[in-house]
Write a protein that holds these residues in place. Structure first.
Motif, mmCIF file in Angstrom:
data_model
loop_
_atom_site.group_PDB
_atom_site.id
_atom_site.type_symbol
_atom_site.label_atom_id
_atom_site.label_comp_id
_atom_site.label_asym_id
_atom_site.label_seq_id
_atom_site.Cartn_x
_atom_site.Cartn_y
_atom_site.Cartn_z
ATOM 1 N N ASP A 192 0.830 -1.207 0.000
ATOM 2 C CA ASP A 192 0.000 0.000 0.000
ATOM 3 C C ASP A 192 0.868 1.262 0.000
ATOM 4 N N ARG A 240 -1.619 -6.749 -4.691
ATOM 5 C CA ARG A 240 -0.467 -6.398 -3.857
ATOM 6 C C ARG A 240 0.735 -7.279 -4.200
ATOM 7 N N VAL A 255 2.428 -5.781 -7.152
ATOM 8 C CA VAL A 255 3.108 -4.532 -6.783
ATOM 9 C C VAL A 255 4.422 -4.842 -6.065
ATOM 10 N N LEU A 269 -3.754 6.850 -10.767
ATOM 11 C CA LEU A 269 -3.211 5.497 -10.934
ATOM 12 C C LEU A 269 -3.906 4.782 -12.088
ATOM 13 N N GLN A 283 1.596 -1.704 -12.528
ATOM 14 C CA GLN A 283 0.878 -0.417 -12.447
ATOM 15 C C GLN A 283 -0.638 -0.652 -12.517
ATOM 16 N N THR A 327 2.074 1.737 -3.523
ATOM 17 C CA THR A 327 0.955 2.190 -4.348
ATOM 18 C C THR A 327 0.644 3.661 -4.079
ATOM 19 N N LEU A 386 7.027 -0.308 -8.310
ATOM 20 C CA LEU A 386 6.233 0.596 -9.153
ATOM 21 C C LEU A 386 7.126 1.676 -9.734
ATOM 22 N N ALA A 427 -1.731 -1.933 -9.205
ATOM 23 C CA ALA A 427 -1.814 -0.840 -8.228
ATOM 24 C C ALA A 427 -3.084 -0.028 -8.442
#
Lengths: 383, 317
Positions: free
Chosen positions: A285, B309, B312, B242, B254, A288, B317, B257
């Motif tokens: 998170d 997740r 990611v 995003l 991406q 992100t 990222l 995310a």
């Protein structure tokens, strides 16, 4: 339809990035500087500002005549990405550069800009902010410190507090009540700059949570400020200061590069600790959110380049980065386990710094009120 | 670098918004939930006529694509209006079939809106298998067209999503399909749709708390109410870049995310919307339920938060 949304950088922008990266690789101190919030660390950070400025990296977006590169905001974002990725020191000139300078560009005179900005760019003059008072925090317009008219200037009397950097800084800027008879609290305020070593000024450092004097109380007793240090028109201080607050909460105080670098370091820490499941979601998170913040800034810069101004959406920015910063550092401490308790650990000072984020620059409750009232159109109510 | 929709892209989204506003989409969604697809199909044709599905289809097959940014803009509007049907699946199917020998057989119908497609998620449900004429299923030897009727419809938490199991047999269309690329498109479309769902929930809730009075004042003047809405607004506005950034890059991490952020923002907004509407929000009859339930369903469609997740974390990222 042709896709006009473009996240790529021009060749010239990429060259700028490469130049910044090379310079930083050659100059960033190998070992971290001592804490900015100590006399020794403050001096070391001031010297770092001079080193940056010597090669025109301290204020890249400013006009060249004040020490910048006229780079534009996009390259400022690029520079910041490189700066924080390189692990470069915190910026002791931050308050002046991101709060006072935008105000001078918008409301100052040419004489003021020529006098104030170059020594700000080199770190020769480090600025503190002087907004809050003991009885004026979130309700900043309740401030009571006075600016009384005198021959050729103003006499400042009163008390400022929670003044970041004031323990070691040279000068400060803030709002003072110049017309006590004004009918409303937001009226009759004047934006002034003053010296922290001027006669009548007493600075009493305050230890923040870790004991370091990151801020101070400032007592003023008939401190003389010449007319040339008034920014904008006397009585217009509130409007002028709020435009600064927009910049502070908006783009310039906390650049995306800072959080991208911190999130990348957090991911490295997580992997180094064996990718524990308890922190997995929070690390993802943070990555992100840092990317979201970067793209939000790119969109904001794109709007600014088309002539828009940063409005109340900067309050969303402040909410977002302050919560991201805190969550990110809390996750890092959790990942460190018992080592996370160490006050001199790699993430400790960042954590202590992040704890203040939801409070300063307008509390997050004030920001939520602004988002709700000015972006969503909800009615005003009791605070 | 210019990270803003241009005037043409904004006009495209605006015209789709106008089309959907005039279409009484809540009534269409309720019909669809009952298995009455007539009005939904009519609306589908108009959405296709506006060029939405063609954004995922190349010109040689009757589309205008690939245009992922415009697709994302369109799907925000589809989510905002709670349009029912296998929307993201149809876009994804177009990408799945694009390089295959079957492209000419299916893509023109998908672009024109005469064919609806669904795709079975690996080991999972196919949404609206009862309405879709093109039912795709990855299998051991490649991509299959499921020809037998799907299994019985199971109810989703979102009544407008009718979940089916595709029949295992069928026609082998191609040995290898671009699954990863198709997943990028389907996931991106779902993320954009979730963002639109969240934006609609926020708008409707803001409208409600401005009008609803208690203690003699609008409940929207209370800080406890304002602050929840400010948080929802902030989450949605940071998910938005995003989504569009992922449309530009089409990078799997991406896109993951974007799906994570949009899904979580929409779901958080749904919880806020339900709470701030009070008991009326807890009724099926009130139209808010269309978006409340969709926010929950889209959260796990085409990439749960945990799957996203993982991507990611694996790629950064």
């Amino acid at each position: 339809m042709v896709t006009a949304v473009d996240l790529s950088l021009s060749t010239a922008d990429e060259e700028f990035r490469a130049e910044a990266r090379a310079w930083l690789a050659a100059h960033v101190p190998r070992t971290p500087l001592p804490s900015l919030e100590t006399a020794e660390g403050f001096a070391a950070h001031r010297a770092w500002e001079a080193e940056l400025a010597a090669d025109r990296w301290s204020v890249v977006s400013w006009p060249e005549r004040y020490g910048g590169r006229d780079s534009g905001l996009l390259r400022w974002l690029v520079f910041e990405e490189e700066y924080w990725a390189a692990g470069a020191p915190g910026r002791v000139g931050q308050n002046g550069i991101s709060l006072l300078a935008p105000t001078l560009f918008a409301y100052g005179t040419e004489e003021q800009r020529a006098r104030v900005l170059p020594p700000m760019a080199t770190g020769e003059t480090v600025w503190a902010q002087a907004w809050s008072e003991p009885e004026a925090g979130s309700d900043l317009a309740a401030l009571a410190s006075r600016a009384a008219r005198t021959d050729g200037g103003w006499l400042l009397t009163g008390q400022k507090t929670w003044s970041s950097r004031a323990a070691f800084a040279d000068r400060a800027f803030g709002l003072f009540r110049s017309d006590p008879a004004a009918p409303r609290p937001h009226q009759g305020l004047t934006y002034l700059m003053f010296g922290l070593t001027a006669p009548g000024v007493t600075v009493r450092p305050i230890g923040r949570l870790d004991g370091r004097p990151a801020f101070a109380e400032v007592f003023l007793d008939e401190v003389f400020v010449p007319d040339e240090d008034v920014i904008g028109e006397p009585g217009q201080g509130w409007r002028i200061a709020m435009s600064t607050a927009g910049d502070e909460r908006g783009l310039t105080l906390r650049s995306p590069g800072r959080f991208l670098a911190a999130a990348a370091r957090l991911r490295e820490l997580w992997r180094a600790q064996g990718s524990p499941g308890h922190a997995r979601a929070r690390v993802a998170d943070a990555l992100t959110a840092a990317r979201a913040y970067q793209l939000f800034a790119y969109a904001a810069v794109s709007r600014l380049l088309e002539g828009a101004r940063l409005g109340p959406e900067s309050s969303m920015n402040k909410l977002f980065w302050s919560e991201l910063d805190l969550a990110l550092h809390e996750t890092a401490l959790d990942l460190l386990g018992p080592e996370g308790e160490l006050a001199d650990g790699a993430w400790a000072e960042g954590y202590v710094f992040a704890l203040a984020g939801p409070v300063y620059a307008g509390t997050n409750e004030i920001q939520r009120d602004i988002v709700a009232e000015r972006l969503l159109g909800l009615p005003k109510g009791r605070r | 670098m210019r990270f803003l929709l241009d005037a043409g892209q904004r006009a495209f989204a605006g015209s789709l918004h106008a089309l959907l506003t005039a279409a009484d989409t809540p009534a269409v969604a309720r019909d669809w939930a009952r298995g009455d697809h007539a009005r939904g199909r009519a609306l589908w044709s108009r959405i296709a006529g506006a060029g939405v599905f063609g954004l995922a289809v190349a010109e040689e097959y009757g589309g205008a694509g690939p245009h992922p940014v415009e697709l994302a803009a369109a799907f925000v509007e589809l989510g905002r209006h709670a349009v029912p049907g296998p929307l993201a699946e149809t876009a994804g199917a177009a990408v799945l079939l694009a390089g295959s020998a079957s492209a000419g057989r299916f893509l023109p119908g998908l672009a024109a809106g005469t064919e609806l497609a669904t795709v079975a998620a690996p080991g999972g449900w196919a949404v609206d298998g009862d309405a879709a004429s093109v039912r795709l299923r990855p299998g051991p030897e490649g991509l299959y067209l499921s020809t037998a009727p799907p299994g019985p419809v199971r109810r989703s938490l979102d009544p407008a999503r009718r979940l089916t199991r595709l029949a295992p047999a069928g026609e082998l269309l191609c040995a290898d399909a671009p699954y990863d690329r198709a997943l990028v498109w389907t996931r991106l479309a779902t993320a954009a749709q979730a963002l639109g769902v969240g934006l609609a929930l926020l708008d409707r809730t803001v409208d409600h708390v401005r009008r609803r009075t208690q203690f003699g004042v609008p409940v929207g003047s209370f800080q406890a109410v304002k602050h929840r809405l400010a948080d929802a607004k902030t989450a949605l506005e940071f998910a938005r870049p995003l989504v569009f950034g992922a449309a530009v890059s089409q990078c799997p991490a991406q896109v993951a995310a974007a799906k994570l952020a949009a899904g979580e923002a929409a779901y958080t907004t749904a919880r806020t919307a339900l709470h701030l509407h009070g008991a009326i929000g807890y009724t099926a009859e009130y139209d808010l339920s269309l978006w409340l339930t969709k926010a929950r369903a889209l959260r796990s469609a085409w990439g749960t938060p945990e799957e996203c997740r993982d991507l990611v974390l694996a790629q950064g990222l």
